[in-house]
Motif scaffolding. Sequence first.
Motif, PDB file in Angstrom:
ATOM      1  N   PHE A 171      -3.814   5.965   4.374  1.00 27.37           N
ATOM      2  CA  PHE A 171      -3.051   4.770   3.995  1.00 27.37           C
ATOM      3  C   PHE A 171      -3.973   3.800   3.273  1.00 27.37           C
ATOM      4  N   THR A 172      -3.365   3.001   2.413  1.00 26.07           N
ATOM      5  CA  THR A 172      -4.093   1.968   1.673  1.00 26.07           C
ATOM      6  C   THR A 172      -3.474   0.613   1.969  1.00 26.07           C
ATOM      7  N   VAL A 173      -4.265  -0.432   1.833  1.00 29.26           N
ATOM      8  CA  VAL A 173      -3.798  -1.804   2.017  1.00 29.26           C
ATOM      9  C   VAL A 173      -4.290  -2.610   0.824  1.00 29.26           C
ATOM     10  N   THR A 174      -3.364  -3.191   0.054  1.00 29.32           N
ATOM     11  CA  THR A 174      -3.767  -3.944  -1.148  1.00 29.32           C
ATOM     12  C   THR A 174      -3.366  -5.408  -1.025  1.00 29.32           C
ATOM     13  N   GLY A 185       0.809  -1.217   0.000  1.00 31.51           N
ATOM     14  CA  GLY A 185       0.000   0.000   0.000  1.00 31.51           C
ATOM     15  C   GLY A 185       0.840   1.263   0.000  1.00 31.51           C
ATOM     16  N   ARG A 186       0.234   2.346   0.399  1.00 33.68           N
ATOM     17  CA  ARG A 186       0.888   3.647   0.392  1.00 33.68           C
ATOM     18  C   ARG A 186       0.370   4.456   1.577  1.00 33.68           C
ATOM     19  N   VAL A 187       1.238   5.250   2.202  1.00 33.29           N
ATOM     20  CA  VAL A 187       0.847   6.105   3.312  1.00 33.29           C
ATOM     21  C   VAL A 187       1.339   7.511   3.042  1.00 33.29           C
ATOM     22  N   TRP A 188       0.506   8.512   3.359  1.00 27.74           N
ATOM     23  CA  TRP A 188       0.890   9.906   3.180  1.00 27.74           C
ATOM     24  C   TRP A 188       0.092  10.768   4.159  1.00 27.74           C
ATOM     25  N   ALA A 189       0.492  12.023   4.268  1.00 25.04           N
ATOM     26  CA  ALA A 189      -0.141  12.919   5.242  1.00 25.04           C
ATOM     27  C   ALA A 189      -0.363  14.282   4.619  1.00 25.04           C
TER      28      ALA A 189
END
Length: 637
Positions: free
Chosen positions: A634-637, A618-622
């Motif tokens: 955040f995403t979870v794939t 996934g990806r995390v950002w703020a």
Amino acid sequence: MANTVLIVDDSLTVRMDLHEAFEDDGFRTVLCAGSAEALAAFEAEQFDVAVLDVRLPDGDGVELLRRLRAHPRHGDAVVLLLSTEAEVHERLRGLRTGADDYVGKPYDAPVVVARARELLRHAPDSDRRHILVIDDSRTFRELLRQTLTGAGYEVTAAASGEEGLRVAAARPPDALIVDGVLPGIDGATVIRRVRLDAALRNVPCLLLTASDDYTTELQILDAGADAFVRKQEDLAVVLAKLAAVLRKSATALPLPDAGGARPAQVLLVDADSDYLETMTGLLHEDGYEAILARCADDALALLAVQPADCTVIDLHLPEIDGRDLCDRIRAVPGLRDMPVIIVGRDDALLTCLAAGADDYVRRADGPGTLRAHVRAHLRRQTLHEQNRRIRDELVRREMEAAEERAARRFAEARAELVEELEWRNRELEAFSGSVSHDLRSPLQTILSYSELLAEEATGETAKHLRRIYGAAGRMNALIDALLQLARANRGQIQRADVDLTALAEDVVEELRQRDPSRDVQVTIAPGMTAACDGDLIRAVFANVVGNAWKFTTRTPSPSIDIGHRDGVFHVRDNGAGFPSDRADQLFRPFGRLHDATEFPGTGIGLTTVQRIIDRHGGRVWAESSPGHGATFFFTVT
């Protein structure tokens, strides 16, 4: 939706001839007899193609073209000019004004339609297979068109073999269906000529026959046909055999698009009108278009705006020697590879070849000999071009294969590196566990005695002891964070369907128990689930929600929102916030954006979050701004 063509010509015969040809190909037509009607159509109609006669009774076709190009709705339309071959200056003016192509009269209506289709480039039927049907029976052509169209094919039709070859040159089909018996050249001859043309030789060919003779079948196949169909059979047989040969042709080497196809153009430079007329007719029979120039200046001007596929030059031009004109043509970089044939009345072969000509033909040998030489040079030129394209395609494929091999080697090396890192991570975790045990024993002693002494001490001594207690507590939290980071880097993640709503509620409840004096309004969206490693994602929530809890300590009415939308989870607070241009710094180890004494923490919690999310693919950002809270996604794939 059908394309629309504007046809402007003062001849009713021309208008109706083109109308029928375009309509048969699925176009809607708008017919105009002159400039005034065309200008009115510019405002009233929307069209994709315009076919304009150069000479109109109430205006000039080139001037009409200029006004069309300046029109806000029609500036991008495909434009073909119609005029006689003798009107060299009109051809030059039209091409320089913005015509896409020039069609000389007399013309073949199906060729004009095919050229228009090719120039459109984005025709609505471009995803359909294009079938060319050659049959002199209008009834059978229409029946076959309806059958093929109903099966999802795009169909172009021609009534004779000569016309069919010209249509194929203008727009190469995906397959050819030709009747064996035709006026002029027969179907077998059509297929032989297709097989001799480098640009068409791979087109699947079906020959229609009314014969039941086995010998005829062998002759058909010997001519180069891929299959034959007896006319007395059901048309379903045509569809079946057509599908079969198209499947076979799909395995051929795909070539890059060579641009808009058109009949080969031969520039004839000669002052003899009768000779030009004779050669024009012979070239027309072979499916070529003749471009006429009566002097060297016209020839050079034409080549500057519309390069030809072959040039034939009279050795004895009035104002210049043909060898000098050949030399001037060869000096133009874009024309160096164009075949040049010189025609003369005496034996000048060696001097003409020395001047750069590719061939020399004696005029006394007759137009038929020159026709054969032109045909040979065009065939050789097409073959060279196809070979070049094949070489380019093979080089491209080899480069792609090399890139694939490099990518595979990189993947293997990466896998080895990952395995090495996994081993090192296991070693690191074992080491961290051992070290943490050695560190926690003295830390517990420091924590216990500093707390005990602080309760009994007063004044400055109590203040110093509380600082010792706080520092020891931060060290203990740092050891926990390092162990968590080590676990985040270890082994394969264990995915399962996890109730993230319940998980977030547990994290918030732990925070409330740890800090019962805080009254934080927390909203958690229902129904949040994901296929993930529950223990690791719990650490994500613990760090991100814990930060939100911490950074809202100075907010009058603190609130935290935990939710999701379109597969993206978020934790939003109304706390201190941070500059948006420094968001990436948050995820670096010890990448603080606030004073540690004001908002204490280990400095590696968000580093652990990023590593866990990365391992989930996934990806995390703020996103944030100072004083307006922060949102972590955040995403979870």
